[in-house]
Scaffold this motif. Structure first.
Motif, PDB file in Angstrom:
ATOM      1  N   ASP A 155      -2.675  -1.900  -3.991  1.00  0.00           N
ATOM      2  CA  ASP A 155      -2.520  -0.448  -3.937  1.00  0.00           C
ATOM      3  C   ASP A 155      -3.485   0.234  -4.902  1.00  0.00           C
ATOM      4  N   LEU A 156      -4.345   1.127  -4.361  1.00  0.00           N
ATOM      5  CA  LEU A 156      -5.238   1.920  -5.202  1.00  0.00           C
ATOM      6  C   LEU A 156      -4.432   3.051  -5.838  1.00  0.00           C
ATOM      7  N   MET A 157      -4.404   3.085  -7.168  1.00  0.00           N
ATOM      8  CA  MET A 157      -3.615   4.073  -7.884  1.00  0.00           C
ATOM      9  C   MET A 157      -4.483   5.277  -8.259  1.00  0.00           C
ATOM     10  N   PRO A 158      -3.867   6.415  -8.647  1.00  0.00           N
ATOM     11  CA  PRO A 158      -4.645   7.633  -8.918  1.00  0.00           C
ATOM     12  C   PRO A 158      -5.731   7.454  -9.979  1.00  0.00           C
ATOM     13  N   GLY A 159      -5.500   6.631 -11.007  1.00  0.00           N
ATOM     14  CA  GLY A 159      -6.475   6.459 -12.065  1.00  0.00           C
ATOM     15  C   GLY A 159      -7.604   5.512 -11.744  1.00  0.00           C
ATOM     16  N   GLY A 160      -7.604   4.961 -10.537  1.00  0.00           N
ATOM     17  CA  GLY A 160      -8.679   4.059 -10.137  1.00  0.00           C
ATOM     18  C   GLY A 160      -8.321   2.592 -10.256  1.00  0.00           C
ATOM     19  N   LEU A 161      -7.213   2.273 -10.933  1.00  0.00           N
ATOM     20  CA  LEU A 161      -6.782   0.886 -11.022  1.00  0.00           C
ATOM     21  C   LEU A 161      -6.089   0.476  -9.731  1.00  0.00           C
ATOM     22  N   HIS A 162      -5.963  -0.830  -9.526  1.00  0.00           N
ATOM     23  CA  HIS A 162      -5.238  -1.348  -8.375  1.00  0.00           C
ATOM     24  C   HIS A 162      -3.940  -2.008  -8.822  1.00  0.00           C
ATOM     25  N   ARG A 163      -2.909  -1.838  -8.001  1.00  0.00           N
ATOM     26  CA  ARG A 163      -1.623  -2.489  -8.257  1.00  0.00           C
ATOM     27  C   ARG A 163      -1.509  -3.705  -7.352  1.00  0.00           C
TER      28      ARG A 163
END
Length: 457
Positions: A316-324
């Motif tokens: 999952d691409l998160m709002p801050g640019g990291l992936h979950r």
């Protein structure tokens, strides 16, 4: 007999197939350029062409000399029908031939690594007919000879299992089996809608979900036969036999519950080749990619495997640019299937609003329905007994006054989780992800009776 002119409930179905080959090529080109307007334009044109003749054919000619459909005996009331076993394997009526699973134009580069969508708007109850089950393949599907297929069970080291084994299909089918109803949902279901409205009907917005009765052997039984070291064994690696070599890590907690099955049956018959014949893993509540098809190997280990399809893909691409990563659980979700996008309400008056709800955490506890964009909610009826990690059919009475209406459903599961709206979901997840979109779906019923896919701010 006098018919009630306000009886209503009449509905014009959504056009099923609204793009020809040239249209698909154009959608594919426009999708690469980041545009989707042509899909909506082509769908509107198909809907307009369908409306007039069907609206006429669904009217009952009761005026004048009476209804010829009653007064004139049809051929099937006057002659012999077709003999038994005309088809060794029965087929739907020719009048239902247009109810099919379909590809989404422009969604994938090839037909082998692609997806088809189940026609939710045309189904009843909770069971998906096997021939309409959605598909997701990473390198095409195969019809494997079951006499040559093998399932190997091994450990990550020589002490993890007391006796590594290889099973034939016959050997697995002789073991104690169970049959259970469960939904399977692709993690990317509704993925096209993260940024904005992208597709016109619920077949394309929510059709990567299906529900079947699966029959098989609990995986724990096979591991026990192999003498698993349960003190060290914490995870299982499941591996498929198709060219993509799909591999997924399954945590021990799911296996201990007995829910995870090595399945060979679906809806009372053997699995379909598109669904992993002759063996697939069933992992209730978890996204479909973990239900490994053409299952050929199980490995017991003491740590997650970090396979390519779980650390690079299905994240999952998160709002801050990291992936979950490792977010496999399918959260509580629902969708109204009638009325839904592309359909047309032909009269004011009574309608039965119907839809589906589900949760990867357990049973659906309740479903609320709103027809005014979420300002007011009423609790819907749940059909039958809600089953854990299974689709639940809901419906509720509605009298349409002919004015614009915003129809939506909101599910709550037995753990207390409530389905989010888009504002709540995007506040946490952003708007550029692909996977695990469980937002509340809204259908706009216009004064003309036409139903469109919309999103509320």
């Amino acid at each position: 007999m006098i018919r009630d002119p306000n009886g209503s409930g009449r509905l014009l179905k959504a056009p099923e197939n609204f793009l020809d080959r040239e249209g698909i090529r154009r959608v594919f080109a426009e999708a690469k350029a980041g545009r989707r307007d042509f899909i909506r334009g082509a769908f509107a044109a198909a809907a307009a062409g369908l409306a007039t003749p069907l609206a006429t054919s669904q009217s009952n000619p009761v005026a004048g000399d009476g209804d010829p459909n009653i007064l004139t005996l049809p051929a099937h009331s006057r002659g012999l029908g077709q003999p038994v076993v005309t088809d060794g394997y029965g087929r739907p009526s020719r009048f239902e031939a247009n109810v099919q699973r379909r590809r989404s134009p422009g969604l994938t580069q090839t037909a082998q690594a692609s997806v088809s969508f189940a026609p939710l708007q045309s189904l009843f109850g909770i069971v998906t007919p096997s021939g309409l089950h959605f598909e997701r393949h990473h390198q095409g599907w195969w019809d494997i000879d079951p006499s040559k297929h093998r399932l190997m069970v091994n450990g990550s080291d020589e002490k993890m299992l007391r006796k590594p084994m290889v099973f034939t299909l016959d050997e697995i089918m002789r073991l104690p089996s169970v049959s259970r109803f469960h939904f399977i949902e692709c993690g990317a279901n509704t993925g096209m809608e993260w940024g904005n409205v992208a597709v016109p009907t619920c077949q394309y917005s929510h059709g990567m979900i299906s529900c079947s009765e699966f029959t098989g052997v609990p995986l724990k039984i096979l591991l026990d036969l192999c003498g698993a070291d349960w003190k060290r064994g914490r995870f299982v690696l499941a591996e498929g036999a198709d060219g993509s070599s799909m591999t997924r890590t399954i945590p021990r907690s799911l296996i201990d519950s007995g829910e995870v099955l090595v399945a060979y049956g679906q809806n009372g018959e053997m699995l379909r080749p598109e669904n992993g014949y002759p063996l697939r893993l069933v992992v209730p509540g978890v996204q479909g990619v973990s239900w490994v098809k053409y299952l050929r190997r199980i490995e017991l280990g003491d740590q997650p495997y970090g396979a390519k399809d779980e650390v690079i893909h299905y994240i999952d691409l998160m709002p801050g640019g990291l992936h979950r990563q490792y977010s496999s659980l399918q959260e509580v979700k629902s969708v109204v299937t009638t009325p839904s996008g592309g359909q047309v309400l032909l009269d004011k008056g009574y309608y039965n609003v119907s839809g589906l709800a589900w949760s990867g955490r357990g049973k659906v506890k309740k479903v609320d329905v709103s027809v005014d964009g979420g300002r007011n909610w009423r609790q819907a009826r749940l059909e039958g007994m809600a089953m854990s990690k299974c689709l639940t059919r809901f419906n509720i009475d509605w009298t349409w006054d002919g004015k614009p209406a915003l129809v939506m459903s909101r599910a709550t599961d037995e753990t207390g989780h409530v389905q989010s709206n888009y504002s709540q979901l995007r506040a946490v997840r952003g708007s550029r992800s692909i996977y695990h979109n469980n937002a509340i779906q809204t259908w706009l019923v216009e004064e003309s009776g036409e139903v469109r896919n919309v999103q509320l701010a």
